[in-house]
Structure formats: structure tokens, C-alpha cells
Design a protein around this motif. Sequence first.
Motif, PDB file in Angstrom:
ATOM      1  N   THR A 231       7.264  13.173   7.642  1.00  0.00           N
ATOM      2  CA  THR A 231       7.083  13.479   9.064  1.00  0.00           C
ATOM      3  C   THR A 231       7.466  14.911   9.392  1.00  0.00           C
ATOM      4  OG1 THR A 231       9.313  12.663   9.594  1.00  0.00           O
ATOM      5  CG2 THR A 231       7.476  11.095   9.769  1.00  0.00           C
ATOM      6  N   LEU A 232       6.784  15.449  10.380  1.00  0.00           N
ATOM      7  CA  LEU A 232       7.118  16.743  10.977  1.00  0.00           C
ATOM      8  C   LEU A 232       7.634  16.496  12.386  1.00  0.00           C
ATOM      9  CD1 LEU A 232       4.091  19.041   9.996  1.00  0.00           C
ATOM     10  CD2 LEU A 232       6.475  19.429   9.352  1.00  0.00           C
ATOM     11  N   GLU A 233       8.782  17.070  12.689  1.00  0.00           N
ATOM     12  CA  GLU A 233       9.337  16.968  14.038  1.00  0.00           C
ATOM     13  C   GLU A 233      10.200  18.197  14.293  1.00  0.00           C
ATOM     14  OE1 GLU A 233      12.851  13.972  13.970  1.00  0.00           O
ATOM     15  OE2 GLU A 233      11.370  13.242  12.493  1.00  0.00           O
ATOM     16  N   TYR A 234      10.764  18.271  15.482  1.00  0.00           N
ATOM     17  CA  TYR A 234      11.590  19.429  15.832  1.00  0.00           C
ATOM     18  C   TYR A 234      13.060  19.034  15.880  1.00  0.00           C
ATOM     19  CZ  TYR A 234       7.286  21.851  16.991  1.00  0.00           C
ATOM     20  OH  TYR A 234       6.054  22.432  16.924  1.00  0.00           O
ATOM     21  N   TYR A 235      13.884  19.876  15.296  1.00  0.00           N
ATOM     22  CA  TYR A 235      15.328  19.673  15.295  1.00  0.00           C
ATOM     23  C   TYR A 235      15.966  20.855  16.027  1.00  0.00           C
ATOM     24  CZ  TYR A 235      20.117  19.163  13.560  1.00  0.00           C
ATOM     25  OH  TYR A 235      21.477  19.040  13.465  1.00  0.00           O
ATOM     26  N   PHE A 236      16.410  20.611  17.262  1.00  0.00           N
ATOM     27  CA  PHE A 236      16.944  21.677  18.109  1.00  0.00           C
ATOM     28  C   PHE A 236      16.003  22.880  18.148  1.00  0.00           C
ATOM     29  CE2 PHE A 236      20.802  19.251  17.187  1.00  0.00           C
ATOM     30  CZ  PHE A 236      21.344  19.126  18.464  1.00  0.00           C
ATOM     31  N   SER A 306      18.899  42.610  18.798  1.00  0.00           N
ATOM     32  CA  SER A 306      20.184  42.149  18.280  1.00  0.00           C
ATOM     33  C   SER A 306      20.196  40.625  18.243  1.00  0.00           C
ATOM     34  CB  SER A 306      21.343  42.674  19.129  1.00  0.00           C
ATOM     35  OG  SER A 306      21.253  42.191  20.458  1.00  0.00           O
ATOM     36  N   PHE A 307      21.013  40.066  17.332  1.00  0.00           N
ATOM     37  CA  PHE A 307      21.068  38.625  17.127  1.00  0.00           C
ATOM     38  C   PHE A 307      22.286  38.324  16.271  1.00  0.00           C
ATOM     39  CE2 PHE A 307      17.887  40.915  14.744  1.00  0.00           C
ATOM     40  CZ  PHE A 307      18.368  40.844  13.455  1.00  0.00           C
ATOM     41  N   LEU A 308      22.664  37.035  16.180  1.00  0.00           N
ATOM     42  CA  LEU A 308      23.839  36.647  15.421  1.00  0.00           C
ATOM     43  C   LEU A 308      23.592  36.740  13.923  1.00  0.00           C
ATOM     44  CD1 LEU A 308      25.224  33.465  17.239  1.00  0.00           C
ATOM     45  CD2 LEU A 308      26.058  35.805  17.394  1.00  0.00           C
ATOM     46  N   MET A 309      24.651  37.141  13.198  1.00  0.00           N
ATOM     47  CA  MET A 309      24.710  36.967  11.755  1.00  0.00           C
ATOM     48  C   MET A 309      25.697  35.827  11.537  1.00  0.00           C
ATOM     49  SD  MET A 309      25.327  39.694   8.644  1.00  0.00           S
ATOM     50  CE  MET A 309      26.856  40.381   9.276  1.00  0.00           C
ATOM     51  N   TYR A 310      25.146  34.612  11.326  1.00  0.00           N
ATOM     52  CA  TYR A 310      25.948  33.393  11.362  1.00  0.00           C
ATOM     53  C   TYR A 310      26.460  33.017   9.978  1.00  0.00           C
ATOM     54  CZ  TYR A 310      27.069  28.427  11.705  1.00  0.00           C
ATOM     55  OH  TYR A 310      27.697  27.216  11.648  1.00  0.00           O
ATOM     56  N   SER A 311      27.774  32.698   9.916  1.00  0.00           N
ATOM     57  CA  SER A 311      28.381  32.177   8.690  1.00  0.00           C
ATOM     58  C   SER A 311      29.224  30.962   9.044  1.00  0.00           C
ATOM     59  CB  SER A 311      29.273  33.226   8.013  1.00  0.00           C
ATOM     60  OG  SER A 311      28.523  34.322   7.550  1.00  0.00           O
ATOM     61  N   ARG A 312      29.096  29.904   8.254  1.00  0.00           N
ATOM     62  CA  ARG A 312      29.940  28.730   8.451  1.00  0.00           C
ATOM     63  C   ARG A 312      31.387  29.073   8.118  1.00  0.00           C
ATOM     64  NH1 ARG A 312      27.165  23.658   8.244  1.00  0.00           N
ATOM     65  NH2 ARG A 312      28.946  22.709   7.167  1.00  0.00           N
ATOM     66  N   SER A 335      17.563  28.858  13.126  1.00  0.00           N
ATOM     67  CA  SER A 335      17.338  28.766  14.570  1.00  0.00           C
ATOM     68  C   SER A 335      18.181  27.638  15.125  1.00  0.00           C
ATOM     69  CB  SER A 335      15.855  28.511  14.863  1.00  0.00           C
ATOM     70  OG  SER A 335      15.654  28.214  16.229  1.00  0.00           O
ATOM     71  N   TYR A 336      18.680  27.831  16.339  1.00  0.00           N
ATOM     72  CA  TYR A 336      19.374  26.769  17.049  1.00  0.00           C
ATOM     73  C   TYR A 336      18.970  26.845  18.513  1.00  0.00           C
ATOM     74  CZ  TYR A 336      23.009  23.524  18.518  1.00  0.00           C
ATOM     75  OH  TYR A 336      23.666  22.442  19.029  1.00  0.00           O
ATOM     76  N   ASN A 337      18.343  25.752  18.988  1.00  0.00           N
ATOM     77  CA  ASN A 337      17.840  25.707  20.362  1.00  0.00           C
ATOM     78  C   ASN A 337      16.911  26.883  20.667  1.00  0.00           C
ATOM     79  OD1 ASN A 337      18.995  23.292  21.113  1.00  0.00           O
ATOM     80  ND2 ASN A 337      20.870  24.233  21.911  1.00  0.00           N
ATOM     81  N   GLY A 338      16.092  27.237  19.678  1.00  0.00           N
ATOM     82  CA  GLY A 338      15.091  28.266  19.895  1.00  0.00           C
ATOM     83  C   GLY A 338      15.599  29.683  19.777  1.00  0.00           C
ATOM     84  N   VAL A 339      16.896  29.877  19.474  1.00  0.00           N
ATOM     85  CA  VAL A 339      17.471  31.222  19.325  1.00  0.00           C
ATOM     86  C   VAL A 339      17.623  31.503  17.833  1.00  0.00           C
ATOM     87  CG1 VAL A 339      19.415  32.734  19.824  1.00  0.00           C
ATOM     88  CG2 VAL A 339      18.695  31.025  21.516  1.00  0.00           C
ATOM     89  N   TYR A 340      16.973  32.542  17.352  1.00  0.00           N
ATOM     90  CA  TYR A 340      16.959  32.829  15.923  1.00  0.00           C
ATOM     91  C   TYR A 340      18.159  33.671  15.512  1.00  0.00           C
ATOM     92  CZ  TYR A 340      12.388  30.757  15.771  1.00  0.00           C
ATOM     93  OH  TYR A 340      11.368  29.855  15.845  1.00  0.00           O
ATOM     94  N   GLN A 341      18.635  33.433  14.282  1.00  0.00           N
ATOM     95  CA  GLN A 341      19.808  34.119  13.757  1.00  0.00           C
ATOM     96  C   GLN A 341      19.629  34.341  12.256  1.00  0.00           C
ATOM     97  OE1 GLN A 341      22.669  31.288  15.125  1.00  0.00           O
ATOM     98  NE2 GLN A 341      22.222  29.792  13.546  1.00  0.00           N
ATOM     99  N   LEU A 342      20.419  35.258  11.731  1.00  0.00           N
ATOM    100  CA  LEU A 342      20.381  35.559  10.300  1.00  0.00           C
ATOM    101  C   LEU A 342      21.566  34.871   9.635  1.00  0.00           C
ATOM    102  CD1 LEU A 342      18.761  37.335   8.235  1.00  0.00           C
ATOM    103  CD2 LEU A 342      20.633  38.983   8.452  1.00  0.00           C
TER     104      LEU A 342
END
Length: 741
Positions: A231-236, A306-312, A335-342
Amino acid sequence: MSFRKAILAFIASVAVLAASSCVDRGGEDLVVNITTSIGEEGIEFDMNAQDTVFTLTSNCDWTVEMEVENPWENEAEEFEQNPWLTVSPVSGEASEQPVTITVAADANTSDAAEITYDRAVIVYFRTDREQFASVRVFQEGQERKPNAADTISISELRQMAPVAQDSVVTITDPYIIKGVVVSSRDPQTVSNNNIYIQDGTEPHSGLLVYSSAFSSCNFGDEVEITITDGTLEYYFGQLEFKPASTDDVVVVGKQENPEAAEIEGASLVNGDYEGQYVKMYAQVVQGDLEKTMGDSPSIETEDGFSFLMYSRSNTPWAGEEVPQGAGTVYGLVGSYNGVYQLVPSRATDFEGMTESRFTGRPAVTTGEGQLSEDKSSMTVTGEYTYAGEAADVTEVGVAYKLVDAEEYTKVKAEKVESPFTVTIPLETGAYKYYAYVMIGEREYQGETLTVTNEETVLNVADVVAAILDGTVEDNASLASLGAYLQGIVAAGNQSANYNGKYSLVDGTGEEATGIVLYGMYDVELNPGDRVRINLANAAFDNYNNLREIKFNEGTDINAQVEVLESGVAFDVPELTVAELLSGDWQGQYVTVKNVRSAMDTLTAWTESGNSTNRNFTDGTDEFIVRTQSSADWAAENINPDVTADLSGVVEVFYDDIQMYAATYDDIKAFSVPAGDEPEEPVEPGEPVAVTIAEFLEAPVSADTWYQLTGTITRIEKEDYGNIYIEDETAEVYIYGLTATK
């Protein structure tokens, strides 16, 4: 992940491997290096018994495992009990010298009436680490396996995505996708059971995949995923694929350094590279320089985004100070809620951010080249603006090359100033060129333009002929054939069934005079537009045997296509089904005469929101009509009782001929809105007795019934009631006469 394997190694050998296979004499861990001399294409055998050899080089002890690819019914169990493929030797010790490996296949034939199918096995050479080598061994049978799946690209799968964020699309076609994992499990950089895979560096080539099979998948693993029933669906807000089973995911190889697409900030924030591994020139924003990597600082690129550079928080680098300088940074586009990050996948992804910080980028303009009178040279004027210190600019000039050349030649301007002028020498041919500005060691380019000092204009038949005779190979530039291609747009995406493509024809209606223009999502053309296409940035693409013209990545396609005139008439070939199937009509808009649905009942054009194939017939032969889920008529049904003409663009998919209707009018005669039933046939009144010639001259009517008298000269197909009759005046083909009334 569930693997069905025939493990061909002794347990004692495995025990030895686990104890000592990958350490050097000093007791230190080695960097594992295990390779074979076989390329990605693997080994192919015909149906006869045969063998071949290749070499394996490994600095670790290794053992052989084999896995049946895409098993049909109990094929995997049968192989485990009685393997048709043998590998020798089945294990080996670490060595600097290559080891000769022999693989031998039994005959894939049968004395009985049963059919033998194509078959394949993946041979793994495993160390006691994650690293391994693999070779695919394929053997031909009499037929493809019933569960055989065709490979599609991730981009093609993404086009099947649901329209609404809360919708789900189930993939029913037998397809697989292949890609390399660009997220990391060790260290863990994304959520449990998630991986990101990509199959190239073009936009829309990445995808989030969710499955419990991914507990062992890591950065660089090459995977094959069966997508049937998934299946294809959207996750956040992010497109996500879920395989139907963990058995649908197979690791087939390893890449140490997956290729990163080089992009700018704009391409990240607009989502073109969702799920892909990318690189860009960036720096942490001034206000976040006191943060740690675990604080997920914002970074900025020279094009102003500009955008987030995300690290857990559990990554090894979470506590490190953020990089203080500018430089090339790598990472996964999440991506989270349509906001893209690196999202960095490795500590090395951001270690290059050590250069001087930038205060902006120079805006560079490439001027139109002015050819000399004898066309032996060209003068180009460049300009730039820069907000930083003038002394930062160390060099300006123009770079140029013949279209088919690999590298540019730079001509430096005499003075570092704006504007600047450079004269470059030319041979006969098509050239690419751009103005450049150097700040330190970093080059900033203006727009790449093209120019030619020859005026060859091709028609579509010229290009098709060059493809057919091998003059132009797959992915080769078309500029070697000529400067321009001229043709007429025959069809496009007028009714949302031919997304991103146009049919380009010469307009003569002859065979081999059409081709598909691909990737034209932002180009607006209309049927009847005569266009001239600059071939400097165009290439031939063989897509599963379909001839397409694609433009190079980053090309402004609108600038390459010039509409010369509109409303141009062109011939539309009118074909029988036999002529459609036997002729070369690729890329042409055609009409197929007197066909009906091959189904006996009312059938939907599409199923479950997926693009769907439906067969049409003239009673003798069948062909495919493909409808995309976005088509205006996708929710309507096909009337099985209608015989009429059907129009569309002809494509091929491997060996199958298929048509895409371009407008609703192309299929209107067959289509019934969902919920409507076709009207009952009108009962005949008193028939009018006429000769066959008079019948053929009579106007088309649903109210007048005719009586023909003649001799049956040929029965085309008894099941469909297709016959020819003639009298003294003419002959006529009668379709669907299955009962007397």
C-alpha cells in the motif's frame, strides 16, 4: 526479514569464521573488502546444463548461501531439498589472492508435458560482518513464472500515490522496485521499521518504506522489494510504502557510498528530493552556532533557504558542537508534517563544513554568445553582483565545451570586473557554455546556454531512424544528429491521462514518424502546435523498449521548446488491430477501427485507484488500453456491447503494445458514467433491403435497420461471429453475429 536459503557450508566452518575471520595480525578489526569479478548483470544460462567461473577476492573468511529469487509455489523448498545450482568451493579463508568460483546449473528442461519456468538464485558470499558479495544466476525456461514481476522505478511508483492525504492505494500489478538504503540503522537515524531507499539522483527517486523486515537493513544495502499487494499512504505528509509481507523485502548487495544528488536549498524545501540522499553547500545559521547537533540546528544555503539539520538524540554525534564554517553537507531528505529537513546518516556527512562562512552568493549572468561572421569564434559577455568584499572574487570567465564532450574548457577574463568579455574559438558543432565567478576555490555559475554554428533541423523520422540503426544509443545526446528537431504535437495530457508526456509526430501518418517527449510536466503545448526543439540538452531514453526524448537534469525545458505555429493539421493513422500490432506506431496518436471491450460485462476503466490495463479486441486480436488513475474518466465503466473506433497515443511496455487515450472523446463511445447502466438495445423495426454497396454509402444511424443478402466468403472468428459477405456490388465485414433473430 524472512529469507529462504540453502546454506551450503559446514557448521564447523561457520564457527571458525565467527571466531577469527576479520582481524589482522595485531588483533585489530579490518575494513571488510569482499568483491567478485561479475558485474551487476549477473550470470545468465540458457535451458541447457552448463557452468561458468569467476573470481572472488575477500580479506575475510567467507561462506556461501543461496536464496531463490521470487519463488513460485513451493520452489524454494524444492531447491533446498534438490538444488539445481551448485557452487564450488562453498567457503574460503581470507586471502589477498583471488579465488576461482565455479557455478554449475542443471538443465531446465522436462521430458514430461509440464512447462519449465525461468528461474533465478542469488548466491551470497557472506562474512561474519554485515558486508557480503552477491551474484544473481538466472536460467532460462520455457516461460516466465506466473508470479514474475516487472521492475518499475521509484518515480513510477510515486505517480501511483493517493490524491488525498487520508487515502490508501493498494498496488495490484506484479511489480518490484530496486534501490539502495540511504538511512542508517547503526547508528539509528530514523524511526524503527523505517528505511529510505533511492534508485537514482533524479528528482522523485526516493521513498520511505515501512516494514518490520528492516531491523537489519543499513546504509548502503541494496534491496529488492515486491510491491504487489502493498500500500501507498501518507505518514505525517510524507509518502510511505508498506510491503504486504516481510518476505517481499530482499537484500541483494551493498554499496559503500551511495551516490548523493547535488542540490540547493530550494530543491530540498519544495520536496523534489523527498527520501533521497543529497549534498549541498551550506552553513549553520548564525543564531544556532552555540547549539549541539542533537539540538537540530537550522542550516542555510547560498540560494537563501534555511531548514533543520535533524539528528536523533541517540546518535553518536548528538552531543557535538555544530560545525562553525561553511562547506558541503550530506544527508537524507526527510519530512514531518510537510516540512522538509536534512538528516545526516553518518558522522562524515557534515565533517566538510570547515570553510569560511559565506555572506551570500554572487549572482552570475551568462550573456548570449555572439558568433563571428565566419562562425569560427564566439564572444560572450558575463556579469555578476556580489554583496561580499570585492577582493573575495579571484577569477571570472567563461567555460565551454562541445555538447558531447565530457569536460569544459575555461577561458579566464583579463580583468576581475563586471561586466567581463571573453572570446572563445569554435569548431563546427553544438556547444554549451556558461559564465563563472570564483570565490576562493568555489565556482559559481551562470545559466548554461547552448549555441550551434550549424543549422541542421531534423524531423521525427530522422531521429527514429538513427535510433533504430544504432547511430544513437540509450541515454546518448541527440545533439550529435543535429541542432534542432521539428515536429507537430499530436496529443498530450488534455484529460489527465498522459502526465508529463507529449506525442510528437511528423504529421504524415506513416510508420516510424512519432516519438514521446518525456518529463514535460511544466511545459504547456497543444495538439497542432508545430514546435522546434533545441537538441543540445536532449537525449534518447529507451524506457522498457519505448522511444522517448528526455532533457538533461536541470534543463529549463521551456527554453528548449519553441512554438513556431499553432493549429497545424496532421494525419491521424486509421488502423486495424492487426496493423496496430504489426507496425511501428510508437509515439503516434492513432485511431483503431471497429473494436470493443474484450470483457463480456460492464468493467471499470481503473481498479482501486490504480492505473489499469484493459484489453480491447476486433474479435481476432487484442491490444491494451491503459488508463491512469488521474484520468477524467477513471471512475467510469466500459460498455461491453459497443463496437466503435478508439483513439490514443501508442506506446510499448517491453513486448506489449498499449494505447493511452488523450481526451475523453477518444473513448467516449465506450464509457458509461459510474452508476449508469447502458441502455437496452433498440428493437429493430422493419428492415430496409439494400445492396452491400448501398449499405456502405448509407449514413450511420441507430434507428434504421438494414437487410443484406450475400454469400459468406470468409469466417474470421467463429466465437465472435465475425464474417465477410459479398454480393454483386461489394463486400462487407460483419462483426459480432453470434445469434439469429
